[in-house]
Design a protein around this motif. Sequence first.
Motif, PDB file in Angstrom:
ATOM      1  N   VAL A  15      40.163  37.644  31.365  1.00  0.00           N
ATOM      2  CA  VAL A  15      39.879  36.570  33.164  1.00  0.00           C
ATOM      3  C   VAL A  15      40.274  37.491  34.351  1.00  0.00           C
ATOM      4  N   ALA A  16      41.011  37.649  33.914  1.00  0.00           N
ATOM      5  CA  ALA A  16      41.789  38.073  35.103  1.00  0.00           C
ATOM      6  C   ALA A  16      41.546  39.840  35.357  1.00  0.00           C
ATOM      7  N   LEU A  17      41.424  40.477  33.982  1.00  0.00           N
ATOM      8  CA  LEU A  17      41.225  42.395  34.524  1.00  0.00           C
ATOM      9  C   LEU A  17      39.793  41.429  34.607  1.00  0.00           C
ATOM     10  N   ILE A  18      38.598  40.825  34.068  1.00  0.00           N
ATOM     11  CA  ILE A  18      37.403  41.286  34.063  1.00  0.00           C
ATOM     12  C   ILE A  18      36.923  40.536  35.363  1.00  0.00           C
ATOM     13  N   PHE A  19      37.285  40.458  36.769  1.00  0.00           N
ATOM     14  CA  PHE A  19      37.414  39.949  37.858  1.00  0.00           C
ATOM     15  C   PHE A  19      38.010  41.302  38.313  1.00  0.00           C
ATOM     16  N   PHE A  20      39.219  41.707  38.270  1.00  0.00           N
ATOM     17  CA  PHE A  20      39.304  43.252  38.338  1.00  0.00           C
ATOM     18  C   PHE A  20      38.513  43.820  38.436  1.00  0.00           C
ATOM     19  N   ILE A  24      36.803  45.921  42.006  1.00  0.00           N
ATOM     20  CA  ILE A  24      36.445  47.627  42.383  1.00  0.00           C
ATOM     21  C   ILE A  24      35.298  48.066  42.489  1.00  0.00           C
ATOM     22  N   VAL A  25      34.562  47.431  41.260  1.00  0.00           N
ATOM     23  CA  VAL A  25      33.186  47.712  41.387  1.00  0.00           C
ATOM     24  C   VAL A  25      32.685  47.378  42.896  1.00  0.00           C
ATOM     25  N   LYS A  26      32.890  46.064  43.224  1.00  0.00           N
ATOM     26  CA  LYS A  26      32.536  45.899  44.396  1.00  0.00           C
ATOM     27  C   LYS A  26      33.161  46.600  45.779  1.00  0.00           C
ATOM     28  N   SER A  52      30.434  29.619  36.182  1.00  0.00           N
ATOM     29  CA  SER A  52      31.442  28.298  36.108  1.00  0.00           C
ATOM     30  C   SER A  52      32.470  28.813  37.282  1.00  0.00           C
ATOM     31  N   LEU A  53      33.138  30.068  36.116  1.00  0.00           N
ATOM     32  CA  LEU A  53      34.104  31.001  36.173  1.00  0.00           C
ATOM     33  C   LEU A  53      33.814  31.889  37.469  1.00  0.00           C
ATOM     34  N   LEU A  54      33.232  32.067  37.467  1.00  0.00           N
ATOM     35  CA  LEU A  54      32.644  33.054  38.779  1.00  0.00           C
ATOM     36  C   LEU A  54      31.874  32.932  39.701  1.00  0.00           C
ATOM     37  N   LEU A  55      31.928  31.471  40.464  1.00  0.00           N
ATOM     38  CA  LEU A  55      31.574  30.626  41.580  1.00  0.00           C
ATOM     39  C   LEU A  55      32.605  30.867  42.803  1.00  0.00           C
ATOM     40  N   VAL A  56      33.595  30.541  42.513  1.00  0.00           N
ATOM     41  CA  VAL A  56      34.625  31.059  43.510  1.00  0.00           C
ATOM     42  C   VAL A  56      34.702  32.739  43.887  1.00  0.00           C
ATOM     43  N   PRO A  57      35.115  33.327  42.908  1.00  0.00           N
ATOM     44  CA  PRO A  57      35.077  34.529  43.348  1.00  0.00           C
ATOM     45  C   PRO A  57      33.992  34.732  44.229  1.00  0.00           C
ATOM     46  N   SER A  58      33.566  34.909  43.905  1.00  0.00           N
ATOM     47  CA  SER A  58      31.729  35.554  44.366  1.00  0.00           C
ATOM     48  C   SER A  58      31.848  34.923  45.740  1.00  0.00           C
ATOM     49  N   PHE A  59      31.908  33.265  46.027  1.00  0.00           N
ATOM     50  CA  PHE A  59      31.837  32.781  47.168  1.00  0.00           C
ATOM     51  C   PHE A  59      32.681  33.365  48.141  1.00  0.00           C
ATOM     52  N   VAL A  60      33.915  33.861  47.731  1.00  0.00           N
ATOM     53  CA  VAL A  60      34.668  33.897  48.521  1.00  0.00           C
ATOM     54  C   VAL A  60      34.868  35.589  49.486  1.00  0.00           C
ATOM     55  N   THR A  61      33.990  35.811  48.267  1.00  0.00           N
ATOM     56  CA  THR A  61      33.947  37.440  48.155  1.00  0.00           C
ATOM     57  C   THR A  61      32.623  38.066  48.916  1.00  0.00           C
ATOM     58  N   ASN A  62      31.705  37.297  48.720  1.00  0.00           N
ATOM     59  CA  ASN A  62      30.350  37.238  49.605  1.00  0.00           C
ATOM     60  C   ASN A  62      30.959  36.582  51.091  1.00  0.00           C
ATOM     61  N   ILE A  63      31.262  35.932  50.930  1.00  0.00           N
ATOM     62  CA  ILE A  63      31.270  35.294  52.406  1.00  0.00           C
ATOM     63  C   ILE A  63      31.998  36.389  53.268  1.00  0.00           C
ATOM     64  N   TRP A  64      33.664  36.666  52.760  1.00  0.00           N
ATOM     65  CA  TRP A  64      33.539  37.780  53.636  1.00  0.00           C
ATOM     66  C   TRP A  64      32.658  38.936  53.836  1.00  0.00           C
ATOM     67  N   GLN A  65      31.993  39.612  53.032  1.00  0.00           N
ATOM     68  CA  GLN A  65      31.013  40.519  53.323  1.00  0.00           C
ATOM     69  C   GLN A  65      29.984  40.464  54.231  1.00  0.00           C
ATOM     70  N   LEU A  66      29.038  38.418  54.175  1.00  0.00           N
ATOM     71  CA  LEU A  66      28.864  37.642  55.251  1.00  0.00           C
ATOM     72  C   LEU A  66      28.860  37.667  56.869  1.00  0.00           C
ATOM     73  N   VAL A 209      40.249  34.202  42.078  1.00  0.00           N
ATOM     74  CA  VAL A 209      39.901  35.532  43.330  1.00  0.00           C
ATOM     75  C   VAL A 209      40.950  36.153  43.551  1.00  0.00           C
ATOM     76  N   VAL A 210      42.014  36.030  43.375  1.00  0.00           N
ATOM     77  CA  VAL A 210      43.756  36.465  43.233  1.00  0.00           C
ATOM     78  C   VAL A 210      43.217  38.219  42.520  1.00  0.00           C
ATOM     79  N   PRO A 211      43.316  38.561  41.572  1.00  0.00           N
ATOM     80  CA  PRO A 211      42.113  39.330  40.904  1.00  0.00           C
ATOM     81  C   PRO A 211      41.296  40.390  41.663  1.00  0.00           C
ATOM     82  N   ALA A 212      40.203  39.275  41.735  1.00  0.00           N
ATOM     83  CA  ALA A 212      39.236  39.539  42.708  1.00  0.00           C
ATOM     84  C   ALA A 212      39.308  40.696  43.753  1.00  0.00           C
ATOM     85  N   LEU A 213      40.242  40.408  44.602  1.00  0.00           N
ATOM     86  CA  LEU A 213      39.720  40.505  45.850  1.00  0.00           C
ATOM     87  C   LEU A 213      41.404  41.713  45.547  1.00  0.00           C
ATOM     88  N   LEU A 214      42.213  41.664  44.902  1.00  0.00           N
ATOM     89  CA  LEU A 214      42.872  43.021  44.242  1.00  0.00           C
ATOM     90  C   LEU A 214      42.127  44.275  43.965  1.00  0.00           C
TER      91      LEU A 214
END
Length: 252
Positions: A15-20, A24-26, A52-66, A209-214
């Motif tokens: 899961v961590a690798l997938i969000f990392f 990168i794509v984002k 359910s797993l993507l909700l928090v990483p998606s919210f954090v990264t998108n609110i940052w973009q918003l 959220v951590v691997p997503a932000l990294l």
Amino acid sequence: MLPLAEVPLDFVAVVALIFFMAGIVKGVTGMGLPTVSMGLLGAFMPAVAATSLLLVPSFVTNIWQLLAGPSLLHLVKRLWPMMLCIVAGTMAGASLLTDGNQQWTTAALGLTLVVYAGFSLLARQLSVPARLERFLSPAIGLATGIVTGATGIFVIPAVPYLQALGLSKDDLVQALGLSFTVSTIALALGLARGGALQADGLVLSVLAVVPALLGMWAGQRLRDRISPATFRRWFLICLLLLGLELALRSAW
């Protein structure tokens, strides 16, 4: 989903690798985290659990973009009918995701990936006349919401539509952040109403959220060293193949 204490470490690592990777794509393209994470997570777990797993990483990264752009108030005033219909459509579509029909949701997820990747690879840039925007925005929002609720993917048809409005580069990035943020919140509400949100899943989502932000940080650095257009093309080709695999697997 298993209680958090019983989740295998290799599952957490995947899961961590997938969000990392999705981060990168984002970081390179400015979008794609929910799409990539849903596509890859959906390959080995039910779509509702992946959502359910993507909700928090998606919210954090998108609110940052918003919040990064200069035109939030203007965009809200312009796009509020679309955003309102995204909420309504997502709440309605989420019932399809939470009804337990895993074969249907996997097929819908795969087909959505195929449509999005195929359209992005082949279609020419569209243009929406200003006189049609007041009529199209609610319809596009409703369609996006239904797709979001049913599959956990926010991009169809919102992204092509927003790209066709003739926004400046900064305003387009912020408008996408607005659409994705609203979609994430509405999806969480839809899942909660359907009884599909669990505390352990949300905890794992917070940790993701951590691997997503990294990944976003790495992608932003990578963007200076590669062609974003070339990266996007290969990303879409991979997304197309992943979508075909999911759709065909659900038909077997």
